[in-house]
Scaffold this motif. Structure first.
Motif, PDB file in Angstrom:
ATOM      1  N   GLY A  66       0.814  -1.213   0.000  1.00 41.88           N
ATOM      2  CA  GLY A  66       0.000   0.000   0.000  1.00 41.88           C
ATOM      3  C   GLY A  66       0.845   1.259   0.000  1.00 41.88           C
TER       4      GLY A  66
ATOM      5  N   TYR B 159       2.565   1.566  -3.496  1.00 40.69           N
ATOM      6  CA  TYR B 159       1.597   1.928  -4.539  1.00 40.69           C
ATOM      7  C   TYR B 159       1.251   3.412  -4.446  1.00 40.69           C
ATOM      8  CZ  TYR B 159      -2.628   2.070  -7.369  1.00 40.69           C
ATOM      9  OH  TYR B 159      -3.561   2.399  -8.314  1.00 40.69           O
ATOM     10  N   SER B 160       0.999   3.869  -3.217  1.00 38.18           N
ATOM     11  CA  SER B 160       0.616   5.272  -3.055  1.00 38.18           C
ATOM     12  C   SER B 160       1.758   6.208  -3.438  1.00 38.18           C
ATOM     13  CB  SER B 160       0.176   5.539  -1.610  1.00 38.18           C
ATOM     14  OG  SER B 160       1.254   5.379  -0.711  1.00 38.18           O
TER      15      SER B 160
ATOM     16  N   ALA C  52      -0.418   6.941  -6.491  1.00 41.21           N
ATOM     17  CA  ALA C  52      -1.535   7.686  -5.903  1.00 41.21           C
ATOM     18  C   ALA C  52      -1.091   8.466  -4.673  1.00 41.21           C
ATOM     19  CB  ALA C  52      -2.668   6.723  -5.542  1.00 41.21           C
TER      20      ALA C  52
ATOM     21  N   HIS D 233      -3.719   9.785  -2.354  1.00 39.42           N
ATOM     22  CA  HIS D 233      -4.650   8.833  -1.731  1.00 39.42           C
ATOM     23  C   HIS D 233      -3.871   7.790  -0.928  1.00 39.42           C
ATOM     24  CE1 HIS D 233      -7.921  10.527  -4.136  1.00 39.42           C
ATOM     25  NE2 HIS D 233      -7.118  10.456  -5.174  1.00 39.42           N
ATOM     26  N   ARG D 234      -2.871   8.251  -0.199  1.00 44.49           N
ATOM     27  CA  ARG D 234      -1.972   7.330   0.493  1.00 44.49           C
ATOM     28  C   ARG D 234      -2.690   6.527   1.577  1.00 44.49           C
ATOM     29  NH1 ARG D 234       1.421   8.068   4.737  1.00 44.49           N
ATOM     30  NH2 ARG D 234       0.932  10.292   4.797  1.00 44.49           N
TER      31      ARG D 234
ATOM     32  N   ALA E   9      -4.797   3.792   0.089  1.00 42.10           N
ATOM     33  CA  ALA E   9      -3.977   2.685  -0.407  1.00 42.10           C
ATOM     34  C   ALA E   9      -3.483   1.807   0.732  1.00 42.10           C
ATOM     35  CB  ALA E   9      -2.794   3.228  -1.204  1.00 42.10           C
TER      36      ALA E   9
END
Length: 283
Positions: A93, A96-97, A101, A104-105, A108
């Protein structure tokens, strides 16, 4: 996420889980017997401390102090793997963030925590069934694990899986998201100390997450400790009935003791994870 990143999360998660189990298994044994209905609140003179002492005394009376670590063998073997899955989900997560993103941490990290929680449920449900058989029925590790392994393709070995999924899915997403929010706030307004930040964030995250997931944990323990099949709904009704119709009292029985165990476990776990991860990344 590169292979090296995955390896770092796996090793850091393993160390995190092992540290928590070794430190706090005695409290887990007491709590499990309480959740299973093998002891009644009020024993030992009324106060919480006296109650815990009374339960610890009843557990150790016949087998000594080692009885407080009953059920630790399967947990020591499995919980590090469990934490590896959880921390791996948290790490995914985060990565990915960071890459895709950045705005939108928290979302994620929440999804990563939920994913890790669901995955580790399929490992921990039979492992905790072994642990509870040792803690509540006094079975040996060989007998308890043999019973579960021998029925691994039968529903008997997966008793309590539904409640485990409820306990470990969304609550773990909340756990990791709360940890990330607290860490961010502390870094911005209080301190960047590498010990204080994960200790404090871990304590707050555990309290919030267990506030959501504790009823499912209690139901899971009661299902796995029972000699007869119980559904989630039937077990919840039983717990409320035992508390004379008080829903909160019935579904949050033992919640205070759960926090006494889980808050330090979260503090130890996240601190060990952060320290090991930073050490490995610096190699």
């Amino acid at each position: 996420m590169t292979l090296s990143d995955a390896w770092v999360d796996f090793v850091a998660g393993w160390c995190s889980g092992a540290a928590s189990v070794l430190a706090l298994q005695p409290l887990d044994t007491i709590l499990t017997r309480w959740q299973a209905g093998l002891v009644v609140e009020g024993a030992g003179g009324g106060s919480s401390a006296a109650f815990v002492r009374s339960m610890a005394g009843s557990v150790t009376e016949s087998a000594g102090l080692v009885a407080l670590w009953r059920g630790s063998s399967p947990m020591i073997g499995a919980v590090p793997i469990q934490n590896s899955l959880l921390m791996g989900g948290y790490g995914v997560g985060q990565k990915y963030s960071e890459n895709y993103a950045p705005n939108h941490r928290i979302a994620a990290v929440f999804v990563g925590g939920c994913t890790g929680g669901v995955l580790q449920s399929f490992l921990m449900s039979p492992v905790e069934l072994v642990k509870i058989s040792q803690q509540c029925a006094g079975k040996s590790l060989t007998a308890a694990s043999g019973e579960v392994v021998g029925n691994i393709y039968h529903s008997t070995a997966w008793r309590g899986l539904g409640a485990t999924l409820l306990r470990d899915g969304i609550p773990h997403g909340i756990w990791f998201a709360a940890y990330e929010v607290c860490k961010e706030r502390l870094h911005a307004h209080v301190t960047e100390d590498p010990i204080i930040v994960p200790l404090t964030s871990g304590a707050i995250a555990a309290t919030v997450a267990w506030g959501v997931g504790y009823p499912a944990d209690l139901i899971k323990t009661r299902i796995q400790a029972s000699d007869k099949p119980l559904s989630i709904i039937d077990t919840a009704r039983l717990l409320v009935r035992e508390s004379e119709g008080r829903v909160i009292a019935g579904l949050y029985r033992g919640f205070g003791l759960k926090l006494v165990r889980s808050v330090p476990a979260s503090m130890i776990g996240f601190t060990a994870y952060e320290l090991v991860k930073s050490s490995l990344e610096g190699m």
